[in-house]
Design an enzyme around this catalytic site. Structure first.
Site, PDB file in Angstrom:
ATOM      1  N   HIS A   1     135.612  50.801 -13.056  1.00  0.00           N
ATOM      2  CA  HIS A   1     134.888  50.032 -14.076  1.00  0.00           C
ATOM      3  C   HIS A   1     135.686  49.873 -15.368  1.00  0.00           C
ATOM      4  CE1 HIS A   1     133.603  54.185 -15.332  1.00  0.00           C
ATOM      5  NE2 HIS A   1     133.715  53.653 -16.543  1.00  0.00           N
TER       6      HIS A   1
ATOM      7  N   ASP B   1     133.985  53.181  -7.340  1.00  0.00           N
ATOM      8  CA  ASP B   1     134.413  53.216  -8.742  1.00  0.00           C
ATOM      9  C   ASP B   1     135.798  53.848  -8.805  1.00  0.00           C
ATOM     10  OD1 ASP B   1     134.543  52.915 -11.423  1.00  0.00           O
ATOM     11  OD2 ASP B   1     133.024  54.421 -11.922  1.00  0.00           O
TER      12      ASP B   1
ATOM     13  N   SER C   1     133.459  59.054 -13.201  1.00  0.00           N
ATOM     14  CA  SER C   1     132.823  57.751 -13.109  1.00  0.00           C
ATOM     15  C   SER C   1     131.778  57.578 -14.210  1.00  0.00           C
ATOM     16  CB  SER C   1     132.166  57.577 -11.740  1.00  0.00           C
ATOM     17  OG  SER C   1     131.411  56.381 -11.688  1.00  0.00           O
TER      18      SER C   1
ATOM     19  N   SER D   1     135.729  58.251 -18.968  1.00  0.00           N
ATOM     20  CA  SER D   1     135.819  57.583 -17.667  1.00  0.00           C
ATOM     21  C   SER D   1     137.246  57.569 -17.131  1.00  0.00           C
ATOM     22  CB  SER D   1     135.324  56.148 -17.774  1.00  0.00           C
ATOM     23  OG  SER D   1     133.931  56.082 -17.717  1.00  0.00           O
TER      24      SER D   1
ATOM     25  N   GLY E   1     134.443  57.194 -23.040  1.00  0.00           N
ATOM     26  CA  GLY E   1     135.893  57.335 -23.125  1.00  0.00           C
ATOM     27  C   GLY E   1     136.462  58.310 -22.126  1.00  0.00           C
TER      28      GLY E   1
END
Length: 380
Positions: free
Chosen positions: A224, A252, A349, A334, A332
């Protein structure tokens, strides 16, 4: 390039890549690494803080988890078609294998694992979950996964929306798919990307995310965070590479190629408070094992593996085959690294909550990403 800024950020951010052009790349095999201790002091400190353990308990836990990870495949083979799932019992420190027959239980115990008799095999539970995956979930349904300890599929709904008509209709359909237990969760899950702020690992467009693990030729991260072909900039705003593959929702995960003076190293860095963690493989930790996460916003936090193969219902769509943990995260983080000991586990994720009040986080397992894109993990 300013060396003070470079060293501060390169050694403290969650970067498994560096842009140390002035110093030049250093081969990971240039000098033999010293023997690794059982765990760094900072890792033990994080486990004590987040899991409520003493140092001795943390060391024992790590040893138990390593043994369980080694034993799991052998015990599963012994269970055969009667295999109902597995998890680490934190109280006993032993791997538990769910089995559907007493005969197979005896064979599993001979491998050294504990057993529990259950009603449903893992194969039948996975089939029930797959039928639920085919349903369209409303926003009030958070996620669903197979729970081997109860031999059921657990459907999590947001507490404030459990009486919503669409949620109730989804749960009714899910119950027809197989053995289902419904639980409530405080909040709906969300991804952990963030708007642009300075001094963080990498940017794509106006989104900041965290690098996960080095692979030969690049690094893996969350899907993402950017689409295929999108340009990636490093902490110093210099060009790193482009997204070579990206999938979200459904999955993801993504991977980015590396060039322009950047290179890969088999390290997860700890923001200056946790020593560098060498990555030596990607053996999967069992349910119940401790696990730690590093991200560009909240640095190092630890927790436990709560569930595997969970479907997470984000607002953008469902993501499958995720692992749920009790580790917190924030915007942040991720794409950042989930690691158990020296074994890579996956990339961050999303989740719910934060690192002040707590919450839960999901990661996409690393081996699935490697297999999907034909990548090789960069290991020490």
């Amino acid at each position: 390039m300013r060396h003070a800024t470079l060293l501060r950020t390169g050694l403290s951010a969650l970067l498994v890549l560096g842009a140390w052009t002035a110093a030049g790349p250093v081969s990971a095999s240039a000098a033999p690494a010293p023997a690794e201790p059982a765990a760094s002091a900072a890792l033990l400190s994080a486990m004590q803080r987040d899991l409520g353990l003493t140092e001795k308990q943390a060391l024992t836990r790590l040893a138990d988890e390593k043994a369980a990870t080694t034993l799991e495949k052998k015990a599963q083979r012994a269970a055969g078609s009667a295999f109902g799932g597995s998890w680490l019992d934190a109280k006993t420190g032993k791997l538990t294998i769910a089995v559907t027959t007493a005969e197979k239980a005896e064979a599993v115990r001979a491998t050294g694992a504990d057993t529990r008799l259950v009603e449903h095999s893992a194969k039948s539970l996975d089939a029930a979950k797959a039928r639920i995956d085919a349903l369209k979930a409303p926003s009030g349904v958070s996620s669903w996964h197979v729970d081997p300890a109860t031999s059921r599929v657990v459907v999590n709904v947001v507490a404030a929306e459990q009486t919503d008509n669409d949620v109730r209709a989804f749960v009714a359909k899910a119950r027809k798919a197989g053995p289902v237990t419904v639980k409530t969760t405080a909040q709906a899950p969300q991804t952990f990307a963030a708007g642009t702020v300075g001094g963080d690992p990498y940017y794509t467009g106006n989104v900041r995310c965290s690098i996960g693990f080095s692979v030969h030729g690049g690094f893996v991260t969350a899907g993402h965070c950017g689409g295929t072909g999108q340009q990636v900039r490093g902490w110093d705003n210099s060009y790193i590479g482009n997204f070579q593959g990206s999938s979200f929702p459904g999955d993801d995960y993504a991977w980015v190629n590396v060039g322009s003076g950047w290179w890969t190293v088999p390290v997860v860095l700890g923001w200056g408070t946790v020593p560098d963690q060498l990555v030596r493989g990607s053996n999967e930790a069992p349910i119940g094992a401790s696990i730690c996460r590093s991200g560009s916003t909240t640095r190092w936090h630890c927790g436990r593996v709560l569930a595997k193969n969970e479907t997470v219902n984000y607002s953008q769509g469902a993501v499958h085959q995720m692992t749920k943990t009790s580790v917190c995260a924030q915007g942040g983080d991720s794409g950042g690294s989930f690691i158990s000991g020296d074994q890579a586990q996956g990339v961050t994720s999303g989740g719910w909550g934060n690192c002040t009040s707590g919450g839960e986080t999901w990661y996409q397992p690393i081996n699935e990403i490697l297999n999907r894109y034909g990548l090789t993990l960069h290991t020490a």
